[in-house]
Design an enzyme around this catalytic site. Structure first.
Site, PDB file in Angstrom:
ATOM      1  CD  GLU A  18       4.918  -1.837  12.811  1.00 48.43           C
ATOM      2  OE1 GLU A  18       4.405  -2.547  11.934  1.00 48.43           O
ATOM      3  OE2 GLU A  18       5.975  -2.125  13.399  1.00 48.43           O
ATOM      4  CB  SER A 190       4.161  -0.450   9.284  1.00 49.54           C
ATOM      5  OG  SER A 190       3.393  -1.522   9.773  1.00 49.54           O
ATOM      6  CB  SER A 191       7.201   1.293   5.075  1.00 49.79           C
ATOM      7  OG  SER A 191       7.226   0.094   4.337  1.00 49.79           O
ATOM      8  CB  VAL A 223      17.345  -5.223  -4.901  1.00 53.41           C
ATOM      9  CG1 VAL A 223      17.261  -6.358  -5.907  1.00 53.41           C
ATOM     10  CG2 VAL A 223      18.440  -5.487  -3.879  1.00 53.41           C
ATOM     11  CG  ASP A 301       8.353  -8.977   3.213  1.00 54.74           C
ATOM     12  OD1 ASP A 301       7.494  -9.883   3.188  1.00 54.74           O
ATOM     13  OD2 ASP A 301       8.261  -7.962   3.918  1.00 54.74           O
ATOM     14  CB  SER A 326      -2.917  -8.076   6.215  1.00 51.96           C
ATOM     15  OG  SER A 326      -3.356  -7.011   7.030  1.00 51.96           O
TER      16      SER A 326
END
Length: 366
Positions: A18, A190-191, A223, A301, A326
Site C-alpha cells: 500500500e 486495500s483489498s 455475506v 466495515d 477517502s
C-alpha cells in the site's frame, strides 16, 4: 518541544503493497495542515526500507512526487537525527508528535508504533497491541468472537498447513465455510491479494495468490448484503460518524480497482439505513474499537445482511485511507468535521494518549 508551534513529523511510504496509497494520503494530509500552527517534518520510507528525512515543509506541495525525498546518507546513519535512541542532540530535537500515514504491514501493524514507544514519542493512532491485532484479520476476528461480536465464518490457513496438506484445507473450507467464499492475505489492506471463489475449482489459485503477500491466509464466507462503513474517533470517549455505503458497480466485490480507480465504485453518504440498524451499527463499531484496545481513529466495515438487516462485522481498519476523497474523512465531513479539523483532532488525541502514558511508573523503588 517548547515552542508554541507544534512540530509534527509525517511518516509515509513504507515497505508495503500500500506504498502508493500512503503517498497519496501524506500528500493530502500535509496540504491540509495549518502551516501557521504546525511545523511539519517529512520522513519518507522508501520501498527498500531506507528512511530519509526532509526539511520542514513551509508551503503547500504542488504535486505528490515532491514527497519522494533524496539524500546522500540514509537517515539511520545520522546519529543527530531525532530517531536516534539516545544522542542528546537527537532527543532535544524530537517532534511533539508523529503522524504515521503508513498503510499495511511495516507501519499499520504495530511495528513502527513499537519504535515510537521505545523512543517515548507521541504518535497518532492506536498503540502496539491494537495496531497489531487490527492488522491481522485472523487475530482480529478471534477477538471479536471472544467478545460476542458476530462476523462471517472464517478459517485460518498458515502456509505450512497448505504446503503440507492442501487436501485437508480444501475439505475444511468445504465443510466449515462453503461457497462462494473470499480468500485474503491475513495481513494486508486495500483489498490486495483478495479473490472470490465461487467453487472449489477457484480455491487453490486464490490461496496461492494470497500467499504472495503473507504467510497466513484467511478464508471467509460471503455475506450477502450491503457494504457499510462508519468512522470512530476518540481514546476513551468515542464519537462515531454518519455511516456510508459502498456500491461497487460492475465489480463482484470492493477490490483494489473499485477503491482507487475513478468511476469503479460509488460512495453513498449518509447511508440510507433504518434507525434501528444505524443504532446497532454504532454500537457494534464502539464495541469493536474497545475490544481491540484501539485509540485515536478507526474505520469499521460491516455488512447489513439481506433478509434480516443484521449488522455483521467484517473488519476494522486502524489507519484507513486518508486522502480528501477517502471514505473515512468524507464520513466525518458529512458529520460536521472538516478535513483540516479532523487532522487536528487526531493530533490532539495522540498527544492526550501520550500524556496519559507518562503517568505510568517503571520503577518499584519510588
Amino acid at each position: 518541544m517548547t515552542s508554541e508551534k507544534k512540530t509534527v513529523a509525517v511518516l509515509y511510504g513504507g515497505r508495503s503493497t500500500e506504498y502508493e496509497i500512503s503517498l497519496l494520503t501524506a500528500y493530502s494530509v500535509i496540504n491540509a495542515m495549518d502551516l501557521e500552527k504546525y511545523r511539519v517534518l517529512p520522513v519518507y520510507i522508501q520501498q527498500d526500507g531506507q528512511w530519509i528525512a526532509g526539511p520542514e515543509i513551509k508551503k503547500k506541495l504542488d504535486y505528490k512526487d515532491q514527497l519522494l525525498l533524496k539524500e546522500d546518507r540514509a537517515l539511520e546513519t545520522r546519529a543527530e537525527h531525532w530517531l536516534a535512541p539516545s544522542a542528546p542532540s537527537a532527543v532535544n530535537n524530537r517532534p511533539d508528535i508523529v503522524f504515521p500515514l503508513l498503510h499495511g504491514p511495516n507501519g499499520e501493524d504495530g511495528t513502527v508504533q513499537g519504535l515510537f514507544e521505545l523512543l517515548n514519542i507521541a504518535y497518532v493512532g492506536s498503540g502496539v497491541s491494537g495496531s497489531s491485532v487490527g492488522m491481522d484479520k485472523v487475530l482480529m476476528k478471534d477477538v471479536f468472537t471472544a467478545h460476542g461480536i458476530q462476523g462471517p465464518n472464517y478459517l485460518s490457513v498458515p502456509r505450512f498447513d497448505w504446503e503440507n496438506d492442501a487436501p485437508s484445507v480444501i475439505l475444511q473450507v468445504k465443510n466449515l465455510i462453503g461457497y462462494p467464499c473470499f480468500v485474503k492475505p491475513a495481513n494486508c489492506g486495500s483489498s490486495v491479494g483478495i479473490s472470490q471463489c465461487l467453487s472449489e475449482t477457484d480455491l487453490s489459485a486464490a490461496i496461492t495468490k494470497a500467499f504472495r503477500f503473507d504467510t497466513k491466509v484467511i478464508v471467509e464466507e460471503k455475506v450477502n448484503g450491503r457494504e457499510v462503513e462508519i468512522g470512530v474517533i476518540g481514546n476513551h470517549k468515542l464519537s462515531v460518524s454518519v455511516p456510508g455505503e459502498i456500491k461497487t458497480g460492475d465489480a463482484d466485490f470492493y477490490d483494489y480497482q473499485s477503491k482507487y480507480q475513478e468511476g469503479k465504485s460509488t460512495l453513498i453518504i449518509p447511508a440510507d439505513l433504518p434507525e434501528k440498524v444505524r443504532a446497532e451499527l454504532e454500537d457494534v463499531a464502539k464495541k469493536a474499537f474497545t475490544a481491540l484496545n484501539l485509540s485515536g481513529l478507526a474505520r469499521v466495515d460491516v455488512f447489513v445482511r439481506e433478509g434480516d438487516n443484521r449488522v455483521i462485522l467484517n473488519e476494522v481498519n486502524t489507519m484507513p485511507g486518508f486522502t480528501q476523497f477517502s471514505m473515512f474523512p468524507l464520513l466525518w465531513q458529512h458529520t460536521g468535521i472538516s478535513y483540516r479539523d479532523l487532522i487536528e483532532k487526531l493530533i490532539s488525541l495522540g498527544i492526550e494518549k501520550y500524556n496519559e502514558k507518562q503517568k505510568i511508573q517503571y520503577r518499584i523503588d519510588k
